[in-house]
Design a protein around this motif. Structure first.
Motif, short mmCIF file in Angstrom:
data_model
loop_
_atom_site.label_atom_id
_atom_site.label_comp_id
_atom_site.label_asym_id
_atom_site.label_seq_id
_atom_site.Cartn_x
_atom_site.Cartn_y
_atom_site.Cartn_z
N TRP A 103 -11.95 71.16 -16.62
CA TRP A 103 -12.39 70.04 -17.44
C TRP A 103 -12.19 70.27 -18.94
CZ3 TRP A 103 -12.71 65.33 -15.88
CH2 TRP A 103 -13.15 65.01 -14.59
N PRO A 104 -12.66 71.39 -19.51
CA PRO A 104 -12.46 71.56 -20.96
C PRO A 104 -10.99 71.59 -21.35
CG PRO A 104 -14.15 73.07 -20.14
CD PRO A 104 -13.50 72.47 -18.95
N ALA A 105 -10.16 72.30 -20.57
CA ALA A 105 -8.74 72.38 -20.91
C ALA A 105 -8.04 71.03 -20.75
CB ALA A 105 -8.06 73.43 -20.03
N LEU A 106 -8.46 70.27 -19.74
CA LEU A 106 -7.86 68.95 -19.53
C LEU A 106 -8.21 68.02 -20.68
CD1 LEU A 106 -6.25 67.10 -17.64
CD2 LEU A 106 -8.41 66.51 -16.51
N ARG A 107 -9.48 68.04 -21.10
CA ARG A 107 -9.89 67.20 -22.23
C ARG A 107 -9.12 67.58 -23.49
NH1 ARG A 107 -14.28 64.01 -23.53
NH2 ARG A 107 -15.29 64.46 -21.53
N GLU A 108 -8.92 68.86 -23.71
CA GLU A 108 -8.18 69.31 -24.89
C GLU A 108 -6.71 68.88 -24.80
OE1 GLU A 108 -7.09 73.52 -27.20
OE2 GLU A 108 -8.49 73.50 -25.52
N ALA A 109 -6.13 68.95 -23.60
CA ALA A 109 -4.73 68.54 -23.42
C ALA A 109 -4.56 67.06 -23.72
CB ALA A 109 -4.27 68.87 -22.01
N VAL A 110 -5.49 66.23 -23.26
CA VAL A 110 -5.41 64.80 -23.52
C VAL A 110 -5.57 64.53 -25.02
CG1 VAL A 110 -6.60 62.59 -23.19
CG2 VAL A 110 -6.17 64.09 -21.23
N ALA A 111 -6.51 65.21 -25.67
CA ALA A 111 -6.74 64.99 -27.09
C ALA A 111 -5.51 65.32 -27.93
CB ALA A 111 -7.94 65.82 -27.56
N GLY A 112 -4.73 66.29 -27.51
CA GLY A 112 -3.55 66.68 -28.27
C GLY A 112 -2.24 66.17 -27.72
N CYS A 113 -2.31 65.26 -26.74
CA CYS A 113 -1.09 64.80 -26.06
C CYS A 113 -0.19 64.00 -27.01
CB CYS A 113 -1.45 63.95 -24.86
SG CYS A 113 -0.01 63.34 -23.93
N ARG A 114 1.10 64.31 -26.95
CA ARG A 114 2.12 63.56 -27.69
C ARG A 114 3.31 63.27 -26.77
NH1 ARG A 114 0.77 63.26 -32.84
NH2 ARG A 114 2.84 62.50 -33.41
N ALA A 115 2.99 62.99 -25.52
CA ALA A 115 4.04 62.79 -24.51
C ALA A 115 4.76 61.46 -24.65
CB ALA A 115 3.45 62.92 -23.11
N CYS A 116 4.15 60.48 -25.33
CA CYS A 116 4.80 59.19 -25.54
C CYS A 116 4.44 58.66 -26.92
CB CYS A 116 4.42 58.19 -24.44
SG CYS A 116 2.72 57.57 -24.58
N GLY A 117 5.03 57.53 -27.28
CA GLY A 117 4.85 56.99 -28.62
C GLY A 117 3.47 56.45 -28.92
N LEU A 118 2.60 56.31 -27.93
CA LEU A 118 1.26 55.79 -28.19
C LEU A 118 0.43 56.72 -29.06
CD1 LEU A 118 0.25 54.29 -24.71
CD2 LEU A 118 1.21 53.13 -26.70
N CYS A 119 0.82 57.99 -29.10
CA CYS A 119 0.07 58.93 -29.94
C CYS A 119 0.19 58.59 -31.41
CB CYS A 119 0.56 60.36 -29.69
SG CYS A 119 2.28 60.66 -30.19
N GLU A 120 1.22 57.84 -31.80
CA GLU A 120 1.44 57.52 -33.21
C GLU A 120 0.49 56.45 -33.72
OE1 GLU A 120 3.41 59.28 -34.97
OE2 GLU A 120 4.36 60.39 -33.32
#
Length: 284
Positions: A103-120
């Protein structure tokens, strides 16, 4: 009497009060003529189906005549294709690693995700909320403006309606009891600009996060709310109206299909159908 009508006769006083809060009027429709029993599927707003983007067609090498004896040796092939081919396994490996996160690592991965343009354009990622061992898991589509601002799924008017629906079932997103709680997550963790429909590539990039959430929660039942949630989980392009009324499965977990609360706010006549879907969920 249809399956959607039968539940009205089985309600107790508490459930009738909850349905009144949802805005569901309780009445039985007039009996339908026998010839009208075979009706068309329930209508729903049209939209492009969620499908995986097709892979680019392979480019076959052109055949050239053999070089003349006096011709100089040809140059070595460009290295670009080799580099592109080598990069693909790394991307696949990065996605596969999500299936091992806690859970903690998954939450961190989502928070830092830049897999698509929505992160911008996002303000916040919207991870999920609720009991991490809940019996029920609610899967929605994508964050809206309020969700993007608060970083929590199903807030605002749609969230208030969802909470009323859950209370009518004796459940809550804040309950400490797994049997009376739910875990709520979306297919997309970032808001599409202007609340547009999710793009197929965006859904594909985000699906591993949702799959890992399901694996960690281990729910007894999933309720898929909205077209994109349904199509992502069930890998189908069928409309919700044709999928309601029966139990589907995702990774061995029973799935009930129903309308998204935002759609119900626009089309309140279908609230009774949504309640019938919840009655089916409670019967599982």
């Amino acid at each position: 009497m249809t399956a959607d009508d039968r539940w009205v006769r089985e309600l107790d006083a508490r459930q009738r009060a909850m349905l009144a809060e949802m805005g569901v009027k309780l009445w039985l429709p007039k009996p339908r003529p026998a010839a009208a029993t075979a009706t068309a599927a329930d209508p729903e707003p049209p939209a492009a189906p969620v499908v995986a983007e097709p892979a680019p067609p392979a480019v076959s090498a052109a055949r050239h005549p053999a070089p003349a004896p006096v011709q100089a040796p040809t140059a070595a092939p460009a290295a670009a294709p080799v580099i592109a081919a080598a990069a693909a396994p790394a991307t696949v490996a990065a996605r596969a690693d999500i299936a091992t996160l806690d859970w903690p690592a998954l939450r961190e991965a989502v928070a830092g995700c830049r897999a698509c343009g929505l992160c911008e354009s996002r303000r916040n990622t919207v991870f999920g909320v609720g009991h991490t061992q809940a019996d029920w898991m609610i899967v929605g589509e994508a964050p809206g403006e309020n969700e993007d601002r608060q970083g929590e799924p199903f807030v605002g008017a749609a969230g208030q309606l969802l909470d009323a629906m859950l209370r009518a079932c004796g459940r809550s997103r804040t309950s400490d009891e797994a049997a009376r709680s739910v875990y709520i997550a979306n297919v997309l963790k970032c808001r599409p600009p202007a609340n547009r429909n999710p793009a197929p590539e965006e859904v594909l990039r985000c699906e591993p996060y949702l799959a890992r959430q399901v694996a960690l929660v281990k729910p007894r039942l999933i309720i898929a709310m909205g077209r994109f949630a349904v199509q992502s989980l069930l890998k189908t392009t069928e409309p919700i109206g044709r999928l309601r009324g029966r139990v589907h499965h995702y990774e061995g977990v029973p799935v009930i299909v129903t309308y998204h609360p935002a759609y119900l706010l626009r089309t309140p006549i279908d609230k009774a159908k949504a309640w019938a879907d919840l009655c089916m969920a409670m019967a599982q």
